[in-house]
Design a protein around this motif. Structure first.
Motif, PDB file in Angstrom:
ATOM      1  N   VAL A  82       0.854  -1.181   0.000  1.00  0.00           N
ATOM      2  CA  VAL A  82       0.000   0.000   0.000  1.00  0.00           C
ATOM      3  C   VAL A  82       0.893   1.234   0.000  1.00  0.00           C
ATOM      4  O   VAL A  82       1.837   1.324   0.786  1.00  0.00           O
ATOM      5  CB  VAL A  82      -0.927   0.016   1.235  1.00  0.00           C
ATOM      6  N   MET A  83       0.610   2.193  -0.878  1.00  0.00           N
ATOM      7  CA  MET A  83       1.418   3.403  -1.002  1.00  0.00           C
ATOM      8  C   MET A  83       0.585   4.608  -0.585  1.00  0.00           C
ATOM      9  O   MET A  83      -0.452   4.888  -1.194  1.00  0.00           O
ATOM     10  CB  MET A  83       1.917   3.557  -2.441  1.00  0.00           C
ATOM     11  N   LEU A  84       1.031   5.317   0.457  1.00  0.00           N
ATOM     12  CA  LEU A  84       0.282   6.456   0.993  1.00  0.00           C
ATOM     13  C   LEU A  84       1.032   7.754   0.736  1.00  0.00           C
ATOM     14  O   LEU A  84       2.164   7.935   1.200  1.00  0.00           O
ATOM     15  CB  LEU A  84       0.052   6.268   2.500  1.00  0.00           C
ATOM     16  N   HIS A  85       0.388   8.682   0.051  1.00  0.00           N
ATOM     17  CA  HIS A  85       1.018   9.925  -0.377  1.00  0.00           C
ATOM     18  C   HIS A  85       0.987  10.988   0.710  1.00  0.00           C
ATOM     19  O   HIS A  85       0.338  10.832   1.757  1.00  0.00           O
ATOM     20  CB  HIS A  85       0.325  10.453  -1.638  1.00  0.00           C
ATOM     21  N   SER A 150       2.086  -4.664   3.390  1.00  0.00           N
ATOM     22  CA  SER A 150       3.144  -3.755   3.811  1.00  0.00           C
ATOM     23  C   SER A 150       2.749  -2.365   3.355  1.00  0.00           C
ATOM     24  O   SER A 150       2.000  -2.217   2.379  1.00  0.00           O
ATOM     25  CB  SER A 150       4.489  -4.154   3.211  1.00  0.00           C
ATOM     26  N   ILE A 151       3.219  -1.353   4.058  1.00  0.00           N
ATOM     27  CA  ILE A 151       2.843   0.022   3.729  1.00  0.00           C
ATOM     28  C   ILE A 151       4.090   0.860   3.508  1.00  0.00           C
ATOM     29  O   ILE A 151       5.001   0.850   4.333  1.00  0.00           O
ATOM     30  CB  ILE A 151       2.006   0.674   4.853  1.00  0.00           C
ATOM     31  N   TYR A 152       4.106   1.563   2.388  1.00  0.00           N
ATOM     32  CA  TYR A 152       5.126   2.584   2.138  1.00  0.00           C
ATOM     33  C   TYR A 152       4.425   3.932   2.206  1.00  0.00           C
ATOM     34  O   TYR A 152       3.428   4.163   1.525  1.00  0.00           O
ATOM     35  CB  TYR A 152       5.787   2.372   0.772  1.00  0.00           C
ATOM     36  N   SER A 153       4.943   4.829   3.037  1.00  0.00           N
ATOM     37  CA  SER A 153       4.268   6.107   3.259  1.00  0.00           C
ATOM     38  C   SER A 153       5.274   7.241   3.289  1.00  0.00           C
ATOM     39  O   SER A 153       6.428   7.056   3.691  1.00  0.00           O
ATOM     40  CB  SER A 153       3.520   6.063   4.594  1.00  0.00           C
ATOM     41  N   ILE A 154       4.810   8.409   2.856  1.00  0.00           N
ATOM     42  CA  ILE A 154       5.685   9.576   2.879  1.00  0.00           C
ATOM     43  C   ILE A 154       4.958  10.761   3.499  1.00  0.00           C
ATOM     44  O   ILE A 154       3.769  10.980   3.251  1.00  0.00           O
ATOM     45  CB  ILE A 154       6.188   9.929   1.457  1.00  0.00           C
ATOM     46  N   SER A 155       5.649  11.501   4.359  1.00  0.00           N
ATOM     47  CA  SER A 155       5.164  12.732   4.967  1.00  0.00           C
ATOM     48  C   SER A 155       3.815  12.526   5.658  1.00  0.00           C
ATOM     49  O   SER A 155       3.695  11.728   6.573  1.00  0.00           O
ATOM     50  CB  SER A 155       5.118  13.832   3.903  1.00  0.00           C
ATOM     51  N   TYR A 156       2.758  13.233   5.222  1.00  0.00           N
ATOM     52  CA  TYR A 156       1.439  13.086   5.848  1.00  0.00           C
ATOM     53  C   TYR A 156       0.975  11.633   5.836  1.00  0.00           C
ATOM     54  O   TYR A 156       0.343  11.150   6.794  1.00  0.00           O
ATOM     55  CB  TYR A 156       0.435  13.977   5.124  1.00  0.00           C
ATOM     56  N   GLY A 157       1.293  10.916   4.768  1.00  0.00           N
ATOM     57  CA  GLY A 157       0.930   9.506   4.693  1.00  0.00           C
ATOM     58  C   GLY A 157       1.553   8.678   5.798  1.00  0.00           C
ATOM     59  O   GLY A 157       1.006   7.648   6.203  1.00  0.00           O
ATOM     60  N   GLY A 158       2.710   9.125   6.325  1.00  0.00           N
ATOM     61  CA  GLY A 158       3.363   8.412   7.408  1.00  0.00           C
ATOM     62  C   GLY A 158       2.537   8.401   8.683  1.00  0.00           C
ATOM     63  O   GLY A 158       2.524   7.404   9.426  1.00  0.00           O
TER      64      GLY A 158
END
Length: 331
Positions: A82-85, A150-158
């Motif tokens: 899952v990719m969270l922006h 599994s989750i990959y997240s960046i900034s707010y998505g983190g």
């Protein structure tokens, strides 16, 4: 006499042509046609070259719709990722440099977080928790209720990813957190925003005009997108219109909730294996926070990318893709 009529007729047609030309020019500069075209091109890229397809899911709450890009041909042999922006646009614009690479190794699930892109909710809640519940609700509708992700997240998505790992530990297996201020106190968040000349979140995270957008990009980047200084204002205005105007009030409320909400006295400790990735030139969430988060999570490791700012996904996508792939696929 005939020549006079001919001249008048010519002037009349010339006036009509001039009016049409003026209207077309006005539409070109004011209507966000360029960004709309670019957005459509990105959709075709996701569809044709990355084997992704768009899916819109209505949740059981009767209030929320979540838009996903998901792998068109999922394989049992591939892990679900899952990719969270973050805040800088929708999932297509933020992950355009990564989806082709990652789609070769994973079954991808890429949602637009609520009020970004095509996701929306009538729920008045603006917390990170409602984002986490919306993503998980959508994933379960898409068949991920029984398997690990599994989750990959960046900034707010983190922030959203951390909450998902905390609330659904049986579902989330591994976590990648990139440049995210998880665990920041309200005072720390406010201090970082004021460093960049913003007294309120709207001035930084939800730009209103080309000047605001340039400032957001300059804060986020260290080496990439320097050409933005040469991009005409009307193009940047179109980007602001497409990305921020439709749900501007909701985006402001999300940012206010994130930045002004006091975190719990002690950040919960998640048990999932976690990869933390940071650019050493991050001006949004400074590098010392990456070390603090690593110390807080015993099952974590930290990777620092030199000469890179906050937007690692844009400035160093190849390095980040390799880190994500090796970490998630490792036994």
């Amino acid at each position: 006499m005939a020549s006079m009529k001919l001249v008048q007729l010519f002037r009349r047609y010339l006036s009509i042509v001039a009016t049409l030309f003026q209207t077309l020019i006005s539409c070109f500069f004011n209507f966000p046609i360029l960004i709309k075209i670019a957005d459509s091109v990105l959709s075709l890229y996701f569809l044709i070259f990355c084997d992704l397809r768009p899916v819109t899911v209505d949740l059981d709450d009767g209030e929320t719709t979540v838009h996903f890009w998901i792998s068109g041909h999922r394989k049992i042999s591939r892990p679900n990722l899952v990719m969270l922006h973050g805040y800088g646009g929708n999932s297509k614009w933020q992950f355009v440099h990564q989806v082709s690479h990652l789609s070769k190794s994973f079954n991808l699930f890429i949602p637009d977080l609520v009020f970004f892109g095509k996701s929306y909710s009538k729920n008045p809640d603006r917390s990170v928790e409602i984002q986490a519940r919306s993503v998980v609700g959508g994933l379960k509708k898409l068949g991920c209720d029984g398997g690990k992700i599994s989750i990959y997240s960046i900034s707010y998505g983190g922030f959203v990813a951390y909450k998902m790992a905390e609330m659904w530990p049986e579902m989330v297996e591994k976590l990648v957190i990139v440049s995210s201020g998880v665990g920041f106190t309200q005072q720390q968040k406010t201090t970082e925003m004021k460093k960049h000349g913003g007294d309120c979140c709207s001035e930084i995270l939800v730009p209103r005009n080309p000047m605001d957008l340039r400032r957001l990009i300059n804060i986020s980047m260290n080496t990439g997108l320097k050409f933005v200084d040469w991009v005409p204002d009307f193009v940047l205005s179109q980007f602001v219109t497409v990305m921020y105007e439709k749900n501007r009030q909701e985006l402001l409320e999300l940012a206010k909730n994130l930045l002004e909400r006091e975190e719990e006295p002690q950040l919960s400790v998640i048990t999932q294996k976690t990869l933390i990735v940071w650019g050493d030139k991050d001006k949004v969430f400074p590098l010392e926070h990456a070390y603090r988060l690593q110390r807080h999570l015993q099952s974590s490791r930290l990777e620092i990318i030199k000469e890179i700012g906050h937007a690692v996904n844009i400035e160093a996508p190849t390095t980040l893709n390799n880190l994500i792939t090796s970490f998630v696929l490792s036994a």
